[in-house]
Write a protein that holds these residues in place. Structure first.
Motif, PDB file in Angstrom:
ATOM      1  N   SER A   1       5.408  13.318  -0.014  1.00 52.43           N
ATOM      2  CA  SER A   1       5.914  12.071   0.539  1.00 52.43           C
ATOM      3  C   SER A   1       5.034  10.921   0.075  1.00 52.43           C
ATOM      4  CB  SER A   1       5.910  12.115   2.067  1.00 52.43           C
ATOM      5  OG  SER A   1       6.745  13.133   2.547  1.00 52.43           O
ATOM      6  N   CYS A   2       5.641   9.759  -0.039  1.00 57.04           N
ATOM      7  CA  CYS A   2       4.908   8.547  -0.395  1.00 57.04           C
ATOM      8  C   CYS A   2       5.392   7.455   0.548  1.00 57.04           C
ATOM      9  CB  CYS A   2       5.161   8.176  -1.839  1.00 57.04           C
ATOM     10  SG  CYS A   2       4.387   6.618  -2.355  1.00 57.04           S
ATOM     11  N   ALA A   3       4.563   7.101   1.511  1.00 54.00           N
ATOM     12  CA  ALA A   3       4.919   6.100   2.502  1.00 54.00           C
ATOM     13  C   ALA A   3       4.381   4.743   2.077  1.00 54.00           C
ATOM     14  CB  ALA A   3       4.353   6.490   3.858  1.00 54.00           C
ATOM     15  N   ALA A   4       5.239   3.738   2.130  1.00 52.97           N
ATOM     16  CA  ALA A   4       4.852   2.385   1.748  1.00 52.97           C
ATOM     17  C   ALA A   4       4.627   1.542   3.000  1.00 52.97           C
ATOM     18  CB  ALA A   4       5.938   1.759   0.892  1.00 52.97           C
TER      19      ALA A   4
ATOM     20  N   GLN B   1       0.844  -1.191   0.000  1.00 54.80           N
ATOM     21  CA  GLN B   1       0.000   0.000   0.000  1.00 54.80           C
ATOM     22  C   GLN B   1       0.884   1.247   0.000  1.00 54.80           C
ATOM     23  OE1 GLN B   1      -2.863   0.042   3.165  1.00 54.80           O
ATOM     24  NE2 GLN B   1      -3.490   2.148   2.791  1.00 54.80           N
ATOM     25  N   LEU B   2       0.509   2.217  -0.814  1.00 56.43           N
ATOM     26  CA  LEU B   2       1.255   3.469  -0.897  1.00 56.43           C
ATOM     27  C   LEU B   2       0.351   4.616  -0.475  1.00 56.43           C
ATOM     28  CD1 LEU B   2       2.947   2.926  -4.379  1.00 56.43           C
ATOM     29  CD2 LEU B   2       3.953   2.547  -2.128  1.00 56.43           C
ATOM     30  N   GLN B   3       0.888   5.507   0.323  1.00 57.00           N
ATOM     31  CA  GLN B   3       0.122   6.637   0.843  1.00 57.00           C
ATOM     32  C   GLN B   3       0.854   7.921   0.511  1.00 57.00           C
ATOM     33  OE1 GLN B   3      -2.825   6.338   2.699  1.00 57.00           O
ATOM     34  NE2 GLN B   3      -3.063   8.556   2.854  1.00 57.00           N
ATOM     35  N   ALA B   4       0.287   8.725  -0.374  1.00 56.50           N
ATOM     36  CA  ALA B   4       0.893   9.996  -0.757  1.00 56.50           C
ATOM     37  C   ALA B   4       0.354  11.115   0.117  1.00 56.50           C
ATOM     38  CB  ALA B   4       0.614  10.294  -2.222  1.00 56.50           C
ATOM     39  N   SER B   5       1.208  12.072   0.413  1.00 53.64           N
ATOM     40  CA  SER B   5       0.801  13.215   1.228  1.00 53.64           C
ATOM     41  C   SER B   5       1.703  14.400   0.911  1.00 53.64           C
ATOM     42  CB  SER B   5       0.890  12.873   2.721  1.00 53.64           C
ATOM     43  OG  SER B   5       2.222  12.568   3.081  1.00 53.64           O
ATOM     44  N   GLY B   6       1.335  15.560   1.452  1.00 58.86           N
ATOM     45  CA  GLY B   6       2.176  16.738   1.308  1.00 58.86           C
ATOM     46  C   GLY B   6       1.676  17.773   0.327  1.00 58.86           C
ATOM     47  N   GLY B   7       0.597  17.478  -0.372  1.00 62.22           N
ATOM     48  CA  GLY B   7       0.064  18.449  -1.307  1.00 62.22           C
ATOM     49  C   GLY B   7      -0.534  19.650  -0.597  1.00 62.22           C
ATOM     50  N   GLY B   8      -0.852  20.663  -1.370  1.00 61.38           N
ATOM     51  CA  GLY B   8      -1.453  21.860  -0.785  1.00 61.38           C
ATOM     52  C   GLY B   8      -1.524  22.979  -1.790  1.00 61.38           C
ATOM     53  N   LEU B   9      -1.845  24.150  -1.271  1.00 58.72           N
ATOM     54  CA  LEU B   9      -1.944  25.357  -2.093  1.00 58.72           C
ATOM     55  C   LEU B   9      -0.696  26.205  -1.861  1.00 58.72           C
ATOM     56  CD1 LEU B   9      -3.526  27.405  -3.845  1.00 58.72           C
ATOM     57  CD2 LEU B   9      -4.571  28.239  -1.724  1.00 58.72           C
ATOM     58  N   VAL B  10      -0.058  26.608  -2.942  1.00 59.06           N
ATOM     59  CA  VAL B  10       1.163  27.392  -2.845  1.00 59.06           C
ATOM     60  C   VAL B  10       1.181  28.424  -3.974  1.00 59.06           C
ATOM     61  CG1 VAL B  10       2.489  25.769  -4.242  1.00 59.06           C
ATOM     62  CG2 VAL B  10       3.677  27.231  -2.602  1.00 59.06           C
TER      63      VAL B  10
END
Length: 120
Positions: A19-22, A1-10
């Motif tokens: 980040s992509c945590a496995a 399973q892969l979990q992407a995070s860190g997106g946002g408005l800039v």
């Protein structure tokens, strides 16, 4: 399973780190990559890295601005993005596959998208 995070408005010119945590599977010997998909457009290759962290490969549109890396001890992959442009706005997806590739269909595992919005 892969979990992407860190997106946002800039704002344009700003930076973000994705980040992509496995978990639940050993991806240590898999190549990993980032793709993105803007509204109304096809998913496109962004960057990829081999299983040992060497030989990163980038799309021309992000070369010099994005840096892909991975920390095998944390089972996590990163995408450092600087000098962001409005055209970088998209949902970003991480993926893992048996070999480094620029074609989405060659990746076996996918995370959910994390949204990046760059305002002008």
């Amino acid at each position: 399973q892969l979990q992407a995070s860190g997106g946002g408005l800039v704002q344009a010119g700003g930076s973000l780190r994705l980040s992509c945590a496995a978990s639940g599977h050993t991806f240590s010997y898999y190549a990993m990559g980032w793709f993105r998909q803007a509204p109304g457009k096809e998913r496109e290759f962004v960057a990829a890295i081999t299983w040992n962290g060497g030989v990163p490969y980038y799309a021309d549109s992000v070369k010099g601005r994005f840096t892909i890396s991975r920390d095998k001890s944390k089972n996590t992959m990163y995408l450092q993005m600087i000098s962001l442009k409005p055209e970088d706005t998209a949902d970003y997806y991480c993926a893992a596959g048996e070999r480094l590739a620029v074609v989405a269909g060659l990746y076996d595992y996918w995370g959910q998208g994390t949204q990046v919005t760059v305002s002008s």
